[in-house]
Design a protein around this motif. Sequence first.
Motif, PDB file in Angstrom:
ATOM      1  N   UNK A 143       9.161  86.097   3.736  1.00 48.77           N
ATOM      2  CA  UNK A 143       8.821  87.428   3.063  1.00 48.77           C
ATOM      3  C   UNK A 143       7.239  87.802   3.392  1.00 48.77           C
ATOM      4  N   UNK A 144       6.739  87.247   4.335  1.00 46.30           N
ATOM      5  CA  UNK A 144       5.489  87.557   4.944  1.00 46.30           C
ATOM      6  C   UNK A 144       5.489  87.668   6.228  1.00 46.30           C
ATOM      7  N   UNK A 145       4.306  88.312   6.762  1.00 45.15           N
ATOM      8  CA  UNK A 145       4.299  88.677   8.430  1.00 45.15           C
ATOM      9  C   UNK A 145       3.903  87.382   9.226  1.00 45.15           C
ATOM     10  N   UNK A 146       3.435  86.341   8.619  1.00 41.57           N
ATOM     11  CA  UNK A 146       2.755  85.189   9.430  1.00 41.57           C
ATOM     12  C   UNK A 146       1.787  85.390  10.259  1.00 41.57           C
ATOM     13  N   UNK A 147       1.053  86.586   9.835  1.00 43.68           N
ATOM     14  CA  UNK A 147      -0.188  87.025  10.360  1.00 43.68           C
ATOM     15  C   UNK A 147      -1.292  86.814   9.444  1.00 43.68           C
ATOM     16  N   UNK A 148      -1.931  85.661   9.707  1.00 49.70           N
ATOM     17  CA  UNK A 148      -2.823  85.242   8.473  1.00 49.70           C
ATOM     18  C   UNK A 148      -4.448  85.554   8.804  1.00 49.70           C
ATOM     19  N   UNK A 149      -5.178  85.808   7.882  1.00 48.83           N
ATOM     20  CA  UNK A 149      -6.598  85.894   8.233  1.00 48.83           C
ATOM     21  C   UNK A 149      -7.150  85.275   6.726  1.00 48.83           C
ATOM     22  N   UNK A 150      -8.440  84.610   7.119  1.00 50.55           N
ATOM     23  CA  UNK A 150      -9.363  84.034   6.062  1.00 50.55           C
ATOM     24  C   UNK A 150      -9.785  85.129   5.437  1.00 50.55           C
ATOM     25  N   UNK A 151      -9.854  85.359   3.911  1.00 46.10           N
ATOM     26  CA  UNK A 151     -10.335  86.498   3.110  1.00 46.10           C
ATOM     27  C   UNK A 151     -11.542  85.984   2.512  1.00 46.10           C
ATOM     28  N   UNK A 152     -11.361  84.827   1.974  1.00 40.81           N
ATOM     29  CA  UNK A 152     -12.252  84.333   0.985  1.00 40.81           C
ATOM     30  C   UNK A 152     -12.603  82.970   1.059  1.00 40.81           C
ATOM     31  N   UNK A 153     -13.807  82.071   0.656  1.00 33.46           N
ATOM     32  CA  UNK A 153     -14.247  80.710   0.914  1.00 33.46           C
ATOM     33  C   UNK A 153     -14.912  80.397  -0.346  1.00 33.46           C
ATOM     34  N   UNK A 154     -14.257  79.509  -1.112  1.00 40.73           N
ATOM     35  CA  UNK A 154     -15.131  78.943  -2.154  1.00 40.73           C
ATOM     36  C   UNK A 154     -15.922  77.755  -1.820  1.00 40.73           C
ATOM     37  N   UNK A 155     -16.973  77.527  -1.887  1.00 40.70           N
ATOM     38  CA  UNK A 155     -17.436  76.260  -2.035  1.00 40.70           C
ATOM     39  C   UNK A 155     -18.300  76.023  -3.263  1.00 40.70           C
ATOM     40  N   UNK A 156     -18.764  74.468  -3.529  1.00 37.50           N
ATOM     41  CA  UNK A 156     -19.455  74.180  -4.720  1.00 37.50           C
ATOM     42  C   UNK A 156     -20.781  74.895  -4.805  1.00 37.50           C
ATOM     43  N   UNK A 157     -21.265  75.434  -3.682  1.00 37.05           N
ATOM     44  CA  UNK A 157     -22.545  76.210  -3.697  1.00 37.05           C
ATOM     45  C   UNK A 157     -22.399  77.919  -3.823  1.00 37.05           C
ATOM     46  N   UNK A 158     -21.330  78.208  -3.888  1.00 48.18           N
ATOM     47  CA  UNK A 158     -21.006  79.705  -3.679  1.00 48.18           C
ATOM     48  C   UNK A 158     -19.997  80.156  -2.948  1.00 48.18           C
ATOM     49  N   UNK A 159     -19.490  81.546  -3.144  1.00 50.91           N
ATOM     50  CA  UNK A 159     -18.344  82.025  -2.451  1.00 50.91           C
ATOM     51  C   UNK A 159     -18.736  83.387  -1.528  1.00 50.91           C
ATOM     52  N   UNK A 160     -17.890  83.048  -0.527  1.00 51.04           N
ATOM     53  CA  UNK A 160     -18.013  84.151   0.649  1.00 51.04           C
ATOM     54  C   UNK A 160     -16.761  84.810   0.708  1.00 51.04           C
ATOM     55  N   UNK A 161     -16.852  86.150   1.063  1.00 51.15           N
ATOM     56  CA  UNK A 161     -15.943  87.099   1.584  1.00 51.15           C
ATOM     57  C   UNK A 161     -15.882  87.310   2.706  1.00 51.15           C
ATOM     58  N   UNK A 162     -14.614  87.493   3.347  1.00 53.15           N
ATOM     59  CA  UNK A 162     -14.548  87.729   4.734  1.00 53.15           C
ATOM     60  C   UNK A 162     -13.913  88.900   5.026  1.00 53.15           C
ATOM     61  N   UNK A 163     -14.304  90.006   6.009  1.00 53.08           N
ATOM     62  CA  UNK A 163     -13.546  91.023   6.474  1.00 53.08           C
ATOM     63  C   UNK A 163     -13.127  90.893   7.863  1.00 53.08           C
ATOM     64  N   UNK A 164     -12.279  91.517   8.418  1.00 56.06           N
ATOM     65  CA  UNK A 164     -11.843  91.628  10.045  1.00 56.06           C
ATOM     66  C   UNK A 164     -10.408  91.425  10.001  1.00 56.06           C
ATOM     67  N   UNK A 165      -9.533  92.126  10.684  1.00 57.22           N
ATOM     68  CA  UNK A 165      -8.338  92.314  10.892  1.00 57.22           C
ATOM     69  C   UNK A 165      -7.927  91.313  12.330  1.00 57.22           C
ATOM     70  N   UNK A 166      -6.849  90.577  12.220  1.00 59.27           N
ATOM     71  CA  UNK A 166      -6.257  90.160  13.561  1.00 59.27           C
ATOM     72  C   UNK A 166      -7.160  88.760  13.727  1.00 59.27           C
ATOM     73  N   UNK A 167      -6.786  88.277  14.903  1.00 60.11           N
ATOM     74  CA  UNK A 167      -7.348  87.002  15.239  1.00 60.11           C
ATOM     75  C   UNK A 167      -8.703  87.074  16.190  1.00 60.11           C
TER      76      UNK A 167
END
Length: 232
Positions: A4-28
């Motif tokens: 059902x998906x494209x298998x074209x993945x990208x990291x968009x968010x990272x949770x850590x015990x110290x806070x959260x980061x959001x990530x932008x950027x397309x492709x690899x």
Amino acid sequence: TGTLTRNEMAVVEVWTPGGTARVSGRGYGPEGIVNADAELLPTLRDLAVAAVRCSTGRAVLEEDRWIAHGDPMEAALDAFARRLGVEGPAHAHAEPAARRFPFDPRRRRMSLVTDGRVLLKGAPDAVLPLCDQGDRAGAEAALEELAARGLRVLAVGARPLAPGEPVPAGAQAAERDSDLLGLVGLEDPPRPEAAEAIAGVRRAGARGAMVTGDHPKTALAIAREGGLSGAS
């Protein structure tokens, strides 16, 4: 789920015990922005190093285009690391692996031993039980929230080897008592043709079903996006 998906993945968010980061950027490619508090960046870089070292897939530049070489999820982790200014090959050269415990579909995780540390990456339900209870505070809620948005989620951990501790001979001894570095949320957009294909199956009088190893909430969100509206 990959049907059902494209298998074209990208990291968009990272949770850590110290806070959260959001990530932008397309492709690899390495172009992209990691939005996080400055004090969180060292933790994110440590997490990125651990995730890339526990991977064999890479993002590679071929004919002026960045593509996934190997597992698309691991290539996305490599791209995320580059967006933080981390070069996985440089760390591999500086700290060669003393022992590697490859991914096993039963364990659903992999790890390696470097100079003085054990690095660990895998499915959250396979990694979180190995981590310190205090580190896990908030992780379960974050996992549920990321998965409900249809994101694939990986957990990353590490632990230092005690002074004089020999290189662990087995995965169980190596991975115990890890520190949770964080959860990585990866987006895998639905195939545009998936919904119509499923609708065609229904018109033909057949019933569609999705078999998946993803977190139940991730699978449910992707199924609904892909047109399996009766998913529950």
